[in-house]
Design a protein around this motif. Structure first.
Motif, PDB file in Angstrom:
ATOM      1  N   ALA A  90       0.825  -1.214   0.000  1.00 42.34           N
ATOM      2  CA  ALA A  90       0.000   0.000   0.000  1.00 42.34           C
ATOM      3  C   ALA A  90       0.857   1.262   0.000  1.00 42.34           C
ATOM      4  O   ALA A  90       0.514   2.263  -0.643  1.00 42.34           O
ATOM      5  N   GLN A  91       1.987   1.220   0.693  1.00 44.57           N
ATOM      6  CA  GLN A  91       2.848   2.401   0.794  1.00 44.57           C
ATOM      7  C   GLN A  91       3.703   2.602  -0.459  1.00 44.57           C
ATOM      8  O   GLN A  91       3.822   3.718  -0.970  1.00 44.57           O
ATOM      9  N   ASP A  92       4.324   1.516  -0.934  1.00 42.00           N
ATOM     10  CA  ASP A  92       5.372   1.637  -1.945  1.00 42.00           C
ATOM     11  C   ASP A  92       5.060   0.949  -3.263  1.00 42.00           C
ATOM     12  O   ASP A  92       5.849   1.067  -4.213  1.00 42.00           O
ATOM     13  N   GLY A  93       3.972   0.199  -3.333  1.00 42.15           N
ATOM     14  CA  GLY A  93       3.697  -0.564  -4.539  1.00 42.15           C
ATOM     15  C   GLY A  93       4.392  -1.908  -4.520  1.00 42.15           C
ATOM     16  O   GLY A  93       5.015  -2.303  -3.526  1.00 42.15           O
ATOM     17  N   TYR A  94       4.324  -2.597  -5.642  1.00 44.19           N
ATOM     18  CA  TYR A  94       4.873  -3.955  -5.697  1.00 44.19           C
ATOM     19  C   TYR A  94       6.375  -3.986  -6.001  1.00 44.19           C
ATOM     20  O   TYR A  94       7.090  -4.882  -5.534  1.00 44.19           O
ATOM     21  N   PHE A  95       6.856  -3.047  -6.774  1.00 46.75           N
ATOM     22  CA  PHE A  95       8.270  -3.084  -7.171  1.00 46.75           C
ATOM     23  C   PHE A  95       8.889  -1.704  -6.959  1.00 46.75           C
ATOM     24  O   PHE A  95       9.192  -0.984  -7.918  1.00 46.75           O
ATOM     25  N   PRO A  96       9.103  -1.316  -5.697  1.00 46.41           N
ATOM     26  CA  PRO A  96       9.616   0.027  -5.409  1.00 46.41           C
ATOM     27  C   PRO A  96      11.066   0.186  -5.861  1.00 46.41           C
ATOM     28  O   PRO A  96      11.904  -0.698  -5.648  1.00 46.41           O
ATOM     29  N   ALA A  97      11.341   1.301  -6.497  1.00 43.80           N
ATOM     30  CA  ALA A  97      12.704   1.652  -6.917  1.00 43.80           C
ATOM     31  C   ALA A  97      13.353   0.558  -7.753  1.00 43.80           C
ATOM     32  O   ALA A  97      14.564   0.313  -7.657  1.00 43.80           O
ATOM     33  N   GLY A  98      12.554  -0.140  -8.553  1.00 45.96           N
ATOM     34  CA  GLY A  98      13.105  -1.161  -9.430  1.00 45.96           C
ATOM     35  C   GLY A  98      13.448  -2.468  -8.757  1.00 45.96           C
ATOM     36  O   GLY A  98      14.006  -3.369  -9.402  1.00 45.96           O
ATOM     37  N   ALA A  99      13.135  -2.611  -7.474  1.00 46.43           N
ATOM     38  CA  ALA A  99      13.401  -3.877  -6.786  1.00 46.43           C
ATOM     39  C   ALA A  99      12.389  -4.922  -7.211  1.00 46.43           C
ATOM     40  O   ALA A  99      11.309  -4.609  -7.718  1.00 46.43           O
ATOM     41  N   ARG A 121      -4.886   1.596   0.920  1.00 47.21           N
ATOM     42  CA  ARG A 121      -4.359   2.899   0.478  1.00 47.21           C
ATOM     43  C   ARG A 121      -5.487   3.923   0.346  1.00 47.21           C
ATOM     44  O   ARG A 121      -5.320   5.094   0.707  1.00 47.21           O
ATOM     45  N   ALA A 122      -6.647   3.494  -0.146  1.00 47.61           N
ATOM     46  CA  ALA A 122      -7.777   4.414  -0.306  1.00 47.61           C
ATOM     47  C   ALA A 122      -8.291   4.892   1.050  1.00 47.61           C
ATOM     48  O   ALA A 122      -8.551   6.085   1.247  1.00 47.61           O
ATOM     49  N   VAL A 123      -8.432   3.967   2.001  1.00 49.77           N
ATOM     50  CA  VAL A 123      -8.935   4.348   3.325  1.00 49.77           C
ATOM     51  C   VAL A 123      -7.915   5.204   4.059  1.00 49.77           C
ATOM     52  O   VAL A 123      -8.274   6.114   4.814  1.00 49.77           O
ATOM     53  N   HIS A 124      -6.634   4.957   3.820  1.00 52.89           N
ATOM     54  CA  HIS A 124      -5.590   5.746   4.475  1.00 52.89           C
ATOM     55  C   HIS A 124      -5.660   7.213   4.069  1.00 52.89           C
ATOM     56  O   HIS A 124      -5.192   8.093   4.799  1.00 52.89           O
ATOM     57  N   ALA A 125      -6.245   7.501   2.916  1.00 54.69           N
ATOM     58  CA  ALA A 125      -6.413   8.903   2.511  1.00 54.69           C
ATOM     59  C   ALA A 125      -7.320   9.651   3.466  1.00 54.69           C
ATOM     60  O   ALA A 125      -7.254  10.874   3.570  1.00 54.69           O
ATOM     61  N   VAL A 126      -8.155   8.911   4.200  1.00 56.86           N
ATOM     62  CA  VAL A 126      -9.064   9.512   5.173  1.00 56.86           C
ATOM     63  C   VAL A 126      -8.605   9.255   6.599  1.00 56.86           C
ATOM     64  O   VAL A 126      -8.728  10.113   7.470  1.00 56.86           O
ATOM     65  N   VAL A 127      -8.057   8.068   6.846  1.00 61.14           N
ATOM     66  CA  VAL A 127      -7.586   7.674   8.178  1.00 61.14           C
ATOM     67  C   VAL A 127      -6.060   7.682   8.150  1.00 61.14           C
ATOM     68  O   VAL A 127      -5.445   6.805   7.540  1.00 61.14           O
ATOM     69  N   PRO A 128      -5.399   8.637   8.791  1.00 60.34           N
ATOM     70  CA  PRO A 128      -3.943   8.793   8.632  1.00 60.34           C
ATOM     71  C   PRO A 128      -3.123   7.606   9.124  1.00 60.34           C
ATOM     72  O   PRO A 128      -2.084   7.306   8.548  1.00 60.34           O
ATOM     73  N   HIS A 129      -3.561   6.927  10.186  1.00 63.97           N
ATOM     74  CA  HIS A 129      -2.782   5.825  10.742  1.00 63.97           C
ATOM     75  C   HIS A 129      -3.058   4.558   9.948  1.00 63.97           C
ATOM     76  O   HIS A 129      -4.207   4.130   9.802  1.00 63.97           O
ATOM     77  N   TRP A 130      -1.992   3.935   9.446  1.00 56.77           N
ATOM     78  CA  TRP A 130      -2.170   2.774   8.578  1.00 56.77           C
ATOM     79  C   TRP A 130      -2.867   1.623   9.291  1.00 56.77           C
ATOM     80  O   TRP A 130      -3.790   1.006   8.742  1.00 56.77           O
ATOM     81  N   ALA A 131      -2.428   1.294  10.505  1.00 53.36           N
ATOM     82  CA  ALA A 131      -3.039   0.177  11.221  1.00 53.36           C
ATOM     83  C   ALA A 131      -4.500   0.464  11.551  1.00 53.36           C
ATOM     84  O   ALA A 131      -5.344  -0.434  11.520  1.00 53.36           O
ATOM     85  N   ALA A 132      -4.810   1.725  11.868  1.00 50.75           N
ATOM     86  CA  ALA A 132      -6.206   2.088  12.123  1.00 50.75           C
ATOM     87  C   ALA A 132      -7.037   1.932  10.855  1.00 50.75           C
ATOM     88  O   ALA A 132      -8.195   1.483  10.902  1.00 50.75           O
ATOM     89  N   ALA A 133      -6.457   2.284   9.702  1.00 50.03           N
ATOM     90  CA  ALA A 133      -7.166   2.106   8.437  1.00 50.03           C
ATOM     91  C   ALA A 133      -7.440   0.628   8.169  1.00 50.03           C
ATOM     92  O   ALA A 133      -8.538   0.247   7.745  1.00 50.03           O
ATOM     93  N   GLY A 134      -6.451  -0.219   8.437  1.00 52.21           N
ATOM     94  CA  GLY A 134      -6.649  -1.658   8.248  1.00 52.21           C
ATOM     95  C   GLY A 134      -7.712  -2.213   9.177  1.00 52.21           C
ATOM     96  O   GLY A 134      -8.555  -3.030   8.766  1.00 52.21           O
ATOM     97  N   ALA A 135      -7.706  -1.763  10.431  1.00 56.17           N
ATOM     98  CA  ALA A 135      -8.706  -2.224  11.386  1.00 56.17           C
ATOM     99  C   ALA A 135     -10.103  -1.758  10.982  1.00 56.17           C
ATOM    100  O   ALA A 135     -11.086  -2.499  11.127  1.00 56.17           O
ATOM    101  N   LEU A 136     -10.197  -0.539  10.463  1.00 57.71           N
ATOM    102  CA  LEU A 136     -11.497  -0.020  10.034  1.00 57.71           C
ATOM    103  C   LEU A 136     -12.043  -0.817   8.851  1.00 57.71           C
ATOM    104  O   LEU A 136     -13.249  -1.121   8.794  1.00 57.71           O
ATOM    105  N   ILE A 137     -11.180  -1.161   7.909  1.00 58.48           N
ATOM    106  CA  ILE A 137     -11.620  -1.976   6.771  1.00 58.48           C
ATOM    107  C   ILE A 137     -12.202  -3.285   7.254  1.00 58.48           C
ATOM    108  O   ILE A 137     -13.303  -3.699   6.835  1.00 58.48           O
TER     109      ILE A 137
END
Length: 406
Positions: A90-99, A121-137
């Motif tokens: 969600a933060q960096d995508g599948y292949f960040p920086a060519g890795a 990633r979509a919910v994080h646009a509204v809920v700043p904390h990543w773990a809180a966004a995951g729990a809300l989903i």
């Protein structure tokens, strides 16, 4: 004085159009009734219980050890295992920086389908904390899932308690903690169960769209599509029903799009499968070999005791799945039997069993069958609650403290 016009004709309202009747019927189906509110109340109570357990874990098992004076953060117990893969995608995508797979120490993140990370990633646009966004989903998705499960159970079991009993058995099941974690189980059920409910009502466009979304969350969605296709063949009557058949092709778009995306970046159409093999030993083995390897890990003292106990749970879950498959075949519930058979084949043909206990959360025929059994024999409910309740707490503590819990 008022003027009366007794001979004036009274206007007769026009009958509702077919479109309005359909909208009214859909509204009645979506609007929660008294039974649905009871199910949601039960769902909220169990969420309070699992979050209370997570809060206690912060104090009893702090990350710094027994000498730590401060507990971890409120959400730290939920940041375990697969969560980090979803977060990094969600933060960096599948292949960040060519890795990618060609990079040393690669985490094989392409083994995880994009549905949950994109939602995160979509919910994080509204809920700043990543773990809180995951729990809300998971919280919202779990609520949708239990409502759909209760409605499926009420259609199948002729008893007023059918929906609540089925949901209770799911929410108290040994691996129920994963319905609250930032994992895929709750989101998948929130798509798969309404898809199945739509198929029961022969609303194939809705079933196909929901199944397509489910395929983007878990590979189990492909088994759901197979079951839906079989159900369509068994239920179709005449040309009018068969006109909806092309909708069943729609779910193939999700895996096809993901396969194209991986091929464009790795040159490998099977990159998802190869990542599973590299990271989780999910290359093909005969079913008896997988059983033998799991048995050795569970009982031959080749693994630490905590891992050995979890592999014992894997064996028990496989036996439960096989017993359920036999029951579904005896009852001639062919679509459900196909869904379960494909799931067991996929999970039972790796080097050893992995995540079968968690997968039981997705076996909705299991919870309906147990509910039906308990409605015929009341002692079954007592036995289940007395055994599954402590096991559920044990697995929750195991997961929330960072130990492997299937």
């Amino acid at each position: 004085m008022p003027v009366y016009a007794p001979n004036r004709p009274t206007a007769v309202p026009a009958p509702p159009s077919p479109v309005r009747r359909l909208r009214a019927a859909a509204s009645r189906r979506v609007r929660p009734g008294p039974d649905d509110r009871e199910v949601l109340w039960l769902y909220v109570l169990t969420r309070v219980g699992i979050w209370t357990t997570a809060g206690a874990v912060r104090w009893l098992f702090p990350a710094g050890g027994d000498r730590t004076l401060r507990p971890g953060s409120l959400l730290s117990p939920w940041e375990q295992w697969d969560w980090w893969h979803y977060l990094h995608i969600a933060q960096d995508g599948y292949f960040p920086a060519g890795a990618g797979p060609w990079t040393a120490g690669w985490d094989n993140r392409e083994a995880f389908l994009p549905g949950f990370p994109l939602t995160l990633r979509a919910v994080h646009a509204v809920v700043p904390h990543w773990a809180a966004a995951g729990a809300l989903i998971s919280f919202v998705a779990g609520g949708v899932a239990v409502l759909a499960l209760a409605r499926i159970a009420r259609r199948q079991l002729p008893h007023a308690e059918a929906g609540r009993r089925t949901v209770l058995f799911l929410l108290i099941s040994p691996c129920a903690v994963f319905l609250a974690a930032g994992y895929t189980e709750a989101l998948f059920l929130a798509l798969a169960l309404p898809a199945w409910l739509a198929a029961q009502r022969r609303n194939w466009p809705a079933a196909a769209v929901l199944a397509c979304l489910a395929c983007s969350v878990r590979a189990t969605g492909l088994f759901l599509v197979a079951a839906l296709a079989l159900r369509f063949v068994l239920d179709a009557r005449g040309r009018r029903d068969w006109r909806a058949a092309p909708w069943l092709v729609l779910p193939a778009l999700a895996p096809a799009a993901y396969g194209w995306f991986l091929h464009a970046r790795t040159g490998d159409w099977m990159a998802w499968k190869h990542a599973q093999e590299r990271g989780w030993y999910r290359d093909f083995h005969a079913p008896w070999e997988a059983w033998s390897h799991t048995w050795d890990a569970a009982f031959q003292h080749t693994q630490p005791t905590g891992y050995a106990l979890m592999w014992q749970a894997e064996l028990l879950a496989m036996l439960a799945g096989l017993a359920l498959a036999v029951l579904l075949v005896r009852r001639r519930q062919w679509p459900e039997a196909l869904y379960l058979a494909l799931t067991l084949w996929a999970l039972g043909t790796s080097y050893w069993y992995t995540s079968i206990p968690r997968s039981t959360l997705l076996w909705w025929p299991l919870w309906i069958a147990l509910a039906g059994w308990s409605l015929r024999r009341p002692r079954v409910r007592t036995v289940y609650l007395c055994v599954a309740g402590p096991l559920s707490t044990l697995v929750a503590i195991t997961f929330l403290t960072g130990r492997w819990a299937g």
